[in-house]
Motif scaffolding. Structure first.
Motif, PDB file in Angstrom:
ATOM      1  N   LEU A   1     113.269 -25.459 -11.352  1.00 26.60           N
ATOM      2  CA  LEU A   1     112.496 -24.236 -11.194  1.00 26.60           C
ATOM      3  C   LEU A   1     113.169 -23.058 -11.890  1.00 26.60           C
ATOM      4  O   LEU A   1     112.502 -22.249 -12.557  1.00 26.60           O
TER       5      LEU A   1
ATOM      6  N   ALA B   1     105.350 -17.832 -12.845  1.00 28.80           N
ATOM      7  CA  ALA B   1     105.947 -18.382 -11.623  1.00 28.80           C
ATOM      8  C   ALA B   1     105.006 -19.339 -10.899  1.00 28.80           C
ATOM      9  O   ALA B   1     105.437 -20.390 -10.422  1.00 28.80           O
TER      10      ALA B   1
ATOM     11  N   LEU C   1     106.063 -23.262 -10.318  1.00 31.69           N
ATOM     12  CA  LEU C   1     106.201 -23.873  -8.994  1.00 31.69           C
ATOM     13  C   LEU C   1     105.355 -25.137  -8.883  1.00 31.69           C
ATOM     14  O   LEU C   1     105.829 -26.178  -8.398  1.00 31.69           O
TER      15      LEU C   1
ATOM     16  N   ALA D   1     103.574 -22.246  -4.670  1.00 30.43           N
ATOM     17  CA  ALA D   1     104.715 -22.318  -3.751  1.00 30.43           C
ATOM     18  C   ALA D   1     104.524 -23.402  -2.703  1.00 30.43           C
ATOM     19  O   ALA D   1     105.481 -24.090  -2.312  1.00 30.43           O
TER      20      ALA D   1
ATOM     21  N   PHE E   1     105.352 -26.774  -4.273  1.00 25.34           N
ATOM     22  CA  PHE E   1     106.804 -26.923  -4.405  1.00 25.34           C
ATOM     23  C   PHE E   1     107.435 -27.192  -3.037  1.00 25.34           C
ATOM     24  O   PHE E   1     108.270 -28.088  -2.881  1.00 25.34           O
ATOM     25  N   THR E   2     107.031 -26.409  -2.027  1.00 28.19           N
ATOM     26  CA  THR E   2     107.631 -26.531  -0.696  1.00 28.19           C
ATOM     27  C   THR E   2     107.318 -27.883  -0.061  1.00 28.19           C
ATOM     28  O   THR E   2     108.172 -28.477   0.608  1.00 28.19           O
TER      29      THR E   2
ATOM     30  N   GLU F   1     107.220 -13.256  -5.743  1.00 30.66           N
ATOM     31  CA  GLU F   1     107.854 -14.532  -6.084  1.00 30.66           C
ATOM     32  C   GLU F   1     109.027 -14.836  -5.156  1.00 30.66           C
ATOM     33  O   GLU F   1     109.199 -15.971  -4.701  1.00 30.66           O
TER      34      GLU F   1
ATOM     35  N   ILE G   1     108.923 -18.087  -2.730  1.00 32.61           N
ATOM     36  CA  ILE G   1     109.817 -19.173  -3.148  1.00 32.61           C
ATOM     37  C   ILE G   1     111.030 -19.282  -2.227  1.00 32.61           C
ATOM     38  O   ILE G   1     111.373 -20.364  -1.730  1.00 32.61           O
TER      39      ILE G   1
END
Length: 471
Positions: A15, A25, A29, A302, A305-306, A351, A355
Motif C-alpha cells: 500500500l 488512495a 486500497l 478501505a 483492504f481491511t 485517507e 486506512i
C-alpha cells in the motif's frame, strides 16, 4: 512458499508503494486488498467464503445513516462560504478589535472559530479570510508571516470544532457516538483558540511592530452602527450553531437530522443576505457531490483492504507490534501521534482515518484507552495535515487567493509557529485526559460482573398456587 505471518507487513508495504507512486488512495486500497486476497485464497490462508463478506460490507457503507451527515454538512459549508456571512463577521469584529495591537489577528482567530462551527470545512474559512483580511493586514503593515500564518491556522480550527467532518468520520471508524465525540472536542477546541490568542498577545507585547493597530483614520465610529454590524453577523451565526450543535447535545436530533437543518439554515442566511442564486446552489451541490463521492470511494477501498488484512490476522500483528512498545498507554499514544504526524505529510485526513484508524483502534481498546478521547486526540493531530509545509492544504488554499506579492516562502515559514501550537495541544490532551472526558456525560457506570439479582421466592397462598420453578 509465503507464510501467513509475512502477509500483513507485505500488504502494508504494498500500500505504501502504491501511495508513493501517486496512485489514488481509493483504488490503491482496493487493488492491494484484492491482489493479496486472491493470493491468500490460493495459499489457503482463508477460504473463498471469507470474501463473500465484501458485498455485505459495501452495502453497509452505502446504507449507513451516519455518513449522510457528511453531504449535509458539506453542502451547508459550501452555501455559507458564498453567502457573505464571513465578510460581515470579519469587518465588524476587525473594527471592534482594531484599536489594540494584533486586533486584526484576534478578529481572524475568533471569526475562524465561528466559521468553523457553522461550516465545518477548512477551505471555506481559509479562502474567505484570505480574500478579505489578508489585503487589509498587508495595507496596515502586518508582518507577512504572522498574517499568512494566522489566516491558515484559524481555518484549521474547523477540524476540531464541531460539526467537524473529521469527528464524524472518526466516530464511524471507532464505533462511537457522534454526540460524545462532539462533546469531547469542546475542551480542546477552546484550548486551541486560547493558545492562538495567547500567541498573538505575546507577539503584540514583545514585537508590537509586527501586529500594529489600525490607524485612527481607518477606525469606524464606535456607535450603534458598529455594534449593529457585529450583531448582524454574530446573531445569525449563533442561531445556526445552536440549531446544529444544540439539537445534537440536547438529544433532539441525530447528526444527520442536524445537518439537514443546518442546510436549511444556510439557505435562509444566503437568502437574507441576497446571495441565494442558482449558480451558488449549483456550485455548492457540485462541491458536495465531489467530496461525498471521494469519501465513499475511499471507504469502499478501505473496507476491501481491511477485510483481507483481518483475514490474514493483520489486526493481531498490529496489536502485538504495538504491545511491545515501552511505556504502556503513554508510549503507545506518543508513537501513534508521531506516526500520524509524519503520515500527514503525504495523506489527507480522510485517507488517514479510513486506512490507519481501523488498524489502531483494537490496540487502543486492548490497552484500556477511552476511544472517544483517542478519537479527539487523533483529530487534533490531523489538524497538522493542513499546516504541513509543503503539502498542507490550508497553505495551498491561501496561496491560491493571496496576491502575487506574497512569497510562498513566507506562507510556509509563517505556518511553523502555529504548527508547534497544534502539537502543544496534542501534548496537553495526552497528559491531561480530563480536558476531553470532563465534557462527556457518561452517567453512573456498573460492572456487569458485580451485579447480583436477588429476588424473593414466590409465596403460595390458598387461592393462588405457587408457580413451578423450572431448572
Amino acid at each position: 512458499m509465503l507464510h501467513e505471518d509475512i502477509m500483513p507487513p507485505l500488504m502494508f508495504g504494498g500500500l505504501v508503494v502504491f501511495l508513493l507512486i501517486g496512485f489514488p488512495a481509493a483504488f490503491s486500497l482496493a487493488a492491494v486488498g484484492l491482489f493479496f486476497g486472491f493470493i491468500s485464497i490460493e495459499l489457503g490462508f482463508f477460504p473463498e467464503a471469507w470474501m463473500f463478506n465484501l458485498p455485505l460490507r459495501v452495502f453497509g457503507i452505502l446504507s449507513n445513516d451516519l455518513l449522510l451527515a457528511i453531504p449535509f454538512f458539506t453542502l451547508m459549508g459550501a452555501v455559507l462560504e458564498r453567502c457573505g456571512l464571513a465578510e460581515d463577521l470579519l469587518e465588524g469584529t476587525g473594527q471592534l478589535f482594531g484599536k489594540v495591537p494584533g486586533g486584526l489577528a484576534y478578529a481572524v482567530i475568533i471569526v475562524g472559530a465561528i466559521l468553523g462551527a457553522i461550516t465545518g470545512t477548512v477551505a471555506a474559512s481559509v479562502i474567505s479570510m484570505g480574500m478579505i483580511s489578508l489585503p487589509i493586514m498587508m495595507r496596515y503593515g502586518y508582518d507577512m508571516r504572522i498574517a499568512t500564518g494566522v489566516i491558515a491556522a484559524s481555518g484549521t480550527i474547523t477540524q476540531i470544532i464541531p460539526p467537524s467532518l473529521v469527528l464524524i468520520v472518526l466516530s464511524d471508524q471507532l464505533g462511537q457516538s457522534v454526540g460524545e465525540m462532539y462533546a469531547g472536542a469542546i475542551g480542546p477546541s477552546l484550548m486551541q483558540i486560547s493558545l492562538f490568542l495567547l500567541f498573538i498577545w505575546m507577539v503584540s507585547i514583545f514585537q508590537p511592530h509586527k501586529v500594529p493597530p489600525l490607524p485612527p483614520e481607518a477606525l469606524a465610529p464606535r456607535d450603534w452602527r458598529l455594534w449593529w454590524r457585529v450583531l448582524k453577523g454574530m446573531v445569525p451565526s449563533m442561531g445556526l450553531i445552536f440549531m446544529v450543535l444544540g439539537t445534537i447535545f440536547l438529544g433532539l436530533a441525530t447528526p444527520t437530522e442536524a445537518g439537514a437543518m443546518g442546510v436549511v439554515g444556510a439557505v435562509l442566511l444566503a437568502a437574507a443576505n441576497r446571495r441565494l442564486t442558482w449558480p451558488l446552489i449549483r456550485q455548492a451541490m457540485g462541491n458536495t457531490m465531489r467530496i461525498t463521492s471521494m469519501v465513499i470511494f475511499i471507504l469502499i477501498g478501505a473496507t476491501i483492504f481491511t477485510l483481507v488484512f483481518q483475514g490474514v490476522d493483520g489486526g493481531i500483528w498490529i496489536e502485538h507490534l504495538l504491545a511491545l512498545l515501552p511505556g504502556g498507554q503513554t508510549g503507545f499514544l506518543i508513537f501513534v501521534n508521531i506516526f500520524i504526524f509524519f503520515l500527514a505529510f503525504f495523506l489527507d485526513f480522510f485517507e488517514i482515518a479510513f486506512i490507519v484508524i481501523p488498524l489502531l483502534a483494537p490496540a487502543a481498546k486492548s490497552l484500556g484507552i477511552d476511544l472517544v478521547w483517542f478519537g479527539v486526540l487523533i483529530c487534533i493531530n490531523m489538524q497538522t495535515a493542513f499546516m504541513h509545509p509543503p503539502f498542507g492544504f490550508a497553505l495551498f488554499y491561501l496561496r491560491g487567493v493571496a496576491p502575487k506579492s506574497v512569497l510562498t516562502r513566507d506562507i510556509y515559514l509563517g505556518a511553523i509557529p502555529w504548527l508547534c501550537l497544534q502539537l502543544t495541544l496534542v501534548a496537553i490532551v495526552i497528559f491531561w485526559p480530563q480536558s476531553v472526558t470532563y465534557w462527556l456525560d457518561r452517567g453512573p457506570r456498573a460492572d456487569p460482573s458485580t451485579v447480583i439479582i436477588d429476588m424473593p421466592p414466590p409465596v403460595s397462598t390458598p387461592d393462588i398456587p405457587a408457580m413451578p420453578i423450572f431448572q
